[in-house]
Design an enzyme around this catalytic site. Structure first.
Site, PDB file in Angstrom:
ATOM      1  N   ILE A 115       0.904  -1.085   0.037  1.00 11.93           N
ATOM      2  CA  ILE A 115      -0.176   0.136  -0.027  1.00 11.93           C
ATOM      3  C   ILE A 115       1.006   1.224  -0.239  1.00 11.93           C
ATOM      4  O   ILE A 115       0.606   1.999  -0.858  1.00 11.93           O
ATOM      5  CB  ILE A 115      -0.923  -0.074   1.194  1.00 11.93           C
ATOM      6  CG1 ILE A 115      -2.086  -1.261   1.099  1.00 11.93           C
ATOM      7  CG2 ILE A 115      -1.732   1.314   1.186  1.00 11.93           C
ATOM      8  CD1 ILE A 115      -3.121  -1.355   2.029  1.00 11.93           C
TER       9      ILE A 115
ATOM     10  N   ASP B 196      10.892   1.207   7.453  1.00 17.36           N
ATOM     11  CA  ASP B 196      10.751  -0.349   7.276  1.00 17.36           C
ATOM     12  C   ASP B 196      11.937  -0.969   7.311  1.00 17.36           C
ATOM     13  O   ASP B 196      12.837  -1.061   6.315  1.00 17.36           O
ATOM     14  CB  ASP B 196       9.922  -0.386   5.937  1.00 17.36           C
ATOM     15  CG  ASP B 196       9.060  -1.948   5.907  1.00 17.36           C
ATOM     16  OD1 ASP B 196       9.923  -2.895   6.511  1.00 17.36           O
ATOM     17  OD2 ASP B 196       8.344  -2.053   5.317  1.00 17.36           O
TER      18      ASP B 196
ATOM     19  N   ARG C 222      -4.037  -0.080  11.317  1.00 15.42           N
ATOM     20  CA  ARG C 222      -4.623  -0.634  12.265  1.00 15.42           C
ATOM     21  C   ARG C 222      -4.577   0.204  13.759  1.00 15.42           C
ATOM     22  O   ARG C 222      -3.418   0.646  13.833  1.00 15.42           O
ATOM     23  CB  ARG C 222      -4.287  -1.992  12.705  1.00 15.42           C
ATOM     24  CG  ARG C 222      -4.546  -3.184  11.847  1.00 15.42           C
ATOM     25  CD  ARG C 222      -6.101  -3.445  11.688  1.00 15.42           C
ATOM     26  NE  ARG C 222      -6.532  -4.614  10.635  1.00 15.42           N
ATOM     27  CZ  ARG C 222      -6.738  -4.419   9.539  1.00 15.42           C
ATOM     28  NH1 ARG C 222      -6.762  -3.124   9.134  1.00 15.42           N
ATOM     29  NH2 ARG C 222      -7.105  -5.421   8.672  1.00 15.42           N
TER      30      ARG C 222
ATOM     31  N   ASP D  67      -8.815   6.227   9.737  1.00 18.43           N
ATOM     32  CA  ASP D  67      -9.938   5.231   9.147  1.00 18.43           C
ATOM     33  C   ASP D  67      -9.738   4.075  10.212  1.00 18.43           C
ATOM     34  O   ASP D  67     -10.916   3.280  10.053  1.00 18.43           O
ATOM     35  CB  ASP D  67      -9.132   4.818   7.702  1.00 18.43           C
ATOM     36  CG  ASP D  67     -10.527   3.972   7.213  1.00 18.43           C
ATOM     37  OD1 ASP D  67     -11.354   4.364   7.151  1.00 18.43           O
ATOM     38  OD2 ASP D  67      -9.992   2.765   6.777  1.00 18.43           O
TER      39      ASP D  67
ATOM     40  N   GLU E 227     -13.004  -0.628  17.407  1.00 14.98           N
ATOM     41  CA  GLU E 227     -14.056  -0.803  16.289  1.00 14.98           C
ATOM     42  C   GLU E 227     -15.414  -1.562  16.595  1.00 14.98           C
ATOM     43  O   GLU E 227     -15.079  -2.450  16.892  1.00 14.98           O
ATOM     44  CB  GLU E 227     -13.495  -0.903  15.052  1.00 14.98           C
ATOM     45  CG  GLU E 227     -12.400  -0.085  14.653  1.00 14.98           C
ATOM     46  CD  GLU E 227     -11.541  -0.482  13.427  1.00 14.98           C
ATOM     47  OE1 GLU E 227     -12.240  -1.013  12.549  1.00 14.98           O
ATOM     48  OE2 GLU E 227     -10.486   0.071  13.115  1.00 14.98           O
TER      49      GLU E 227
ATOM     50  N   HIS F 127     -13.242   2.573   8.824  1.00 17.33           N
ATOM     51  CA  HIS F 127     -12.680   1.644   8.464  1.00 17.33           C
ATOM     52  C   HIS F 127     -13.269   1.395   7.180  1.00 17.33           C
ATOM     53  O   HIS F 127     -13.496   0.123   6.582  1.00 17.33           O
ATOM     54  CB  HIS F 127     -12.709   0.331   9.090  1.00 17.33           C
ATOM     55  CG  HIS F 127     -11.608  -0.716   8.985  1.00 17.33           C
ATOM     56  ND1 HIS F 127     -10.994  -1.587   9.921  1.00 17.33           N
ATOM     57  CD2 HIS F 127     -10.839  -1.116   7.912  1.00 17.33           C
ATOM     58  CE1 HIS F 127     -10.017  -2.084   9.592  1.00 17.33           C
ATOM     59  NE2 HIS F 127      -9.919  -1.756   8.378  1.00 17.33           N
TER      60      HIS F 127
HETATM   61  N1  NAD Z   1      -8.074   0.523   6.197  1.00 20.95           N
HETATM   62  C1  NAD Z   1      -8.436  -0.593   5.505  1.00 20.95           C
HETATM   63  O1  NAD Z   1      -9.492  -0.658   4.790  1.00 20.95           O
HETATM   64  C2  NAD Z   1      -7.225  -1.481   5.286  1.00 20.95           C
HETATM   65  C3  NAD Z   1      -7.212  -2.362   4.280  1.00 20.95           C
HETATM   66  C4  NAD Z   1      -6.332  -3.224   3.746  1.00 20.95           C
HETATM   67  C5  NAD Z   1      -5.178  -2.989   4.577  1.00 20.95           C
HETATM   68  N2  NAD Z   1      -5.072  -2.410   5.743  1.00 20.95           N
HETATM   69  C6  NAD Z   1      -3.856  -2.301   6.616  1.00 20.95           C
HETATM   70  O2  NAD Z   1      -2.758  -1.988   5.795  1.00 20.95           O
HETATM   71  C7  NAD Z   1      -1.660  -2.400   6.074  1.00 20.95           C
HETATM   72  C8  NAD Z   1      -0.636  -2.422   5.167  1.00 20.95           C
HETATM   73  O3  NAD Z   1      -0.870  -3.303   3.880  1.00 20.95           O
HETATM   74  P1  NAD Z   1      -0.038  -3.521   2.910  1.00 20.95           P
HETATM   75  O4  NAD Z   1      -0.767  -4.536   1.903  1.00 20.95           O
HETATM   76  O5  NAD Z   1       0.938  -2.407   2.582  1.00 20.95           O
HETATM   77  O6  NAD Z   1       0.948  -4.750   3.667  1.00 20.95           O
HETATM   78  P2  NAD Z   1       2.171  -5.650   3.167  1.00 20.95           P
HETATM   79  O7  NAD Z   1       2.104  -6.823   3.798  1.00 20.95           O
HETATM   80  O8  NAD Z   1       2.510  -5.586   1.589  1.00 20.95           O
HETATM   81  O9  NAD Z   1       3.561  -4.842   3.814  1.00 20.95           O
HETATM   82  C9  NAD Z   1       3.847  -4.681   5.317  1.00 20.95           C
HETATM   83  C10 NAD Z   1       5.153  -4.121   5.402  1.00 20.95           C
HETATM   84  O10 NAD Z   1       5.211  -3.858   6.743  1.00 20.95           O
HETATM   85  C11 NAD Z   1       6.517  -3.952   6.958  1.00 20.95           C
HETATM   86  N3  NAD Z   1       6.747  -4.196   8.471  1.00 20.95           N
HETATM   87  C12 NAD Z   1       6.668  -5.546   9.270  1.00 20.95           C
HETATM   88  N4  NAD Z   1       6.816  -4.919  10.555  1.00 20.95           N
HETATM   89  C13 NAD Z   1       7.212  -3.743  10.759  1.00 20.95           C
HETATM   90  C14 NAD Z   1       7.822  -2.933  11.623  1.00 20.95           C
HETATM   91  N5  NAD Z   1       8.056  -3.264  12.963  1.00 20.95           N
HETATM   92  N6  NAD Z   1       8.138  -1.719  11.284  1.00 20.95           N
HETATM   93  C15 NAD Z   1       7.834  -1.138  10.340  1.00 20.95           C
HETATM   94  N7  NAD Z   1       7.510  -1.826   9.126  1.00 20.95           N
HETATM   95  C16 NAD Z   1       7.201  -2.962   9.311  1.00 20.95           C
HETATM   96  C17 NAD Z   1       7.090  -5.457   6.207  1.00 20.95           C
HETATM   97  O11 NAD Z   1       8.422  -5.217   6.050  1.00 20.95           O
HETATM   98  C18 NAD Z   1       6.278  -4.985   5.221  1.00 20.95           C
HETATM   99  O12 NAD Z   1       7.049  -4.459   3.951  1.00 20.95           O
HETATM  100  C19 NAD Z   1      -2.030  -4.028   6.477  1.00 20.95           C
HETATM  101  O13 NAD Z   1      -1.201  -4.645   7.468  1.00 20.95           O
HETATM  102  C20 NAD Z   1      -3.586  -3.738   7.165  1.00 20.95           C
HETATM  103  O14 NAD Z   1      -3.375  -3.580   8.282  1.00 20.95           O
HETATM  104  C21 NAD Z   1      -6.160  -1.548   5.858  1.00 20.95           C
END
Ligand code: NAD
Length: 316
Positions: free
Chosen positions: A154, A173, A234, A258, A263, A282
């Protein structure tokens, strides 16, 4: 015949599931009751379960000799007892990329709304005001810095969009190299550097033990008084009690949330009252296309399994 049971869902109808499974020669059943005893009974006779929020615990898994796969509409799989599933040789699959565009757009919209003070002007004009001076003077985009926490799917997409507009983008990251970030024109930075120097901080780390309250008192106190924090990841990644304090005292400019620690947010929660907070329920993932994609991909996981192939979104 391979049998799948749809345990729970949020859709208006299940015609998409019906047609895709029929075409693949799979028997499709929809569970009418969410009672635990009914789920146990259905699991006993299924090769695969399709779930949204239903808890699939040890009792259900151990009562299901034919079960080979649980496929979830969505990313998180915390409702499945993974340990028991693994032990029983039952695979678990999810859909982890159905809303990359939507969530990155939502974070971008939050950043742009904060940058151009849309929410401040909207509140003021809706009660009779008409003055550009009502909001603090903004920076031009190419003079502002956005800090991303996490650099997964994302934020990577968000960074592409931000770069087109002209923002300087930094990311924290620990698991993504400086070289990989530089390929996108993003500068790798420490958490403290991002907290202290960004005009907009956008949170995208997953919620795991290491990121629970990653943003607490020390981190929030590092922020510029003029900076905004945006959370589409989150709620519990931010210590909300401290966030409310710094927002109330005007120690940061505002927050676009969001997601929240709890929640749905309680009716009387202080976050609902603060003028410098914009809340969405959300909803960052929500779109016509995401709605369809999450279903097609969760169904496809099961079709692949029925054909003897590992599902595309197998959780390792
Ligand atoms: N609001 C919404 O509707 C919605 C929808 C989808 C996802 N999300 C959230 O978005 C988040 C990110 O999604 P994504 O697809 O980019 O995830 P992803 O799995 O592609 O990437 C997660 C990244 O976090 C990094 N990471 C892990 N531990 C870490 C730490 N301690 N410090 C910093 N970085 C760390 C990892 O190296 C990885 O690059 C999801 O985990 C989910 O909680 C929210």
């Amino acid at each position: 015949m391979f049998k799948v049971t749809l345990v729970d869902h949020e859709w208006d109808d299940t015609s998409l599931e019906e047609s895709m499974f029929a075409e693949a020669g799979i028997e499709f059943n929809v569970l009418q009751s969410k009672k635990k005893s009914e789920i146990v009974k259905a699991a006993k006779n299924s090769d695969a379960l399709l779930i949204m929020y239903a808890e699939i615990d040890r009792e259900i898994l151990e009562a299901a000799p034919n079960l080979k796969l649980i496929s979830r509409y969505g990313i998180g799989i915390n409702m499945v007892d993974l340990e028991t599933a693994k032990h029983a040789g039952i695979q678990v699959a999810n859909v982890n990329d159905y809303c990359v565009d939507e969530v990155s757009d939502h974070a971008l919209a939050s950043i742009m709304s904060a940058a151009r003070r849309l929410f401040v002007y909207d509140k003021d004009t809706s009660v009779g005001g008409w003055s550009f001076k009502k909001a603090p003077i903004p920076l031009r985009a190419n003079k502002a810095s956005v800090g991303l926490l996490g650099y997964g799917k994302i934020p990577k997409r968000l960074a592409q969009k931000l770069k087109v507009i002209g923002y300087q983008v930094k990311a924290y990251d620990p698991f993504v190299s400086e070289e990989k970030m530089l390929e996108d024109g993003v500068i790798k930075a420490s958490l403290d550097e991002i907290m202290a120097n960004s005009d907009f901080i956008s949170i995208h780390t997953p919620l795991i033990q290491a990121t629970h309250h990653l943003i607490g008192k020390r981190e929030l106190n590092l922020m510029k008084k003029t900076a905004y924090i945006i959370n589409t990841s989150r709620g519990p990644i931010v210590d909300e009690k401290i966030l409310v304090d710094v927002l109330k005292d005007g120690r940061i400019a505002g927050a676009f949330l969001d997601v929240t620690e709890e929640e749905p947010l309680s009716d009387t929660h202080l976050l609902r009252e603060l003028e410098n907070v914009v809340l969405t329920p959300h909803a960052a993932w929500y779109s016509v296309d995401a709605f369809e994609e999450i279903r097609v991909k969760a169904i496809t996981n099961i079709i692949e399994k029925s054909q003897g192939i590992d599902p595309t979104y197998l959780v390792k």
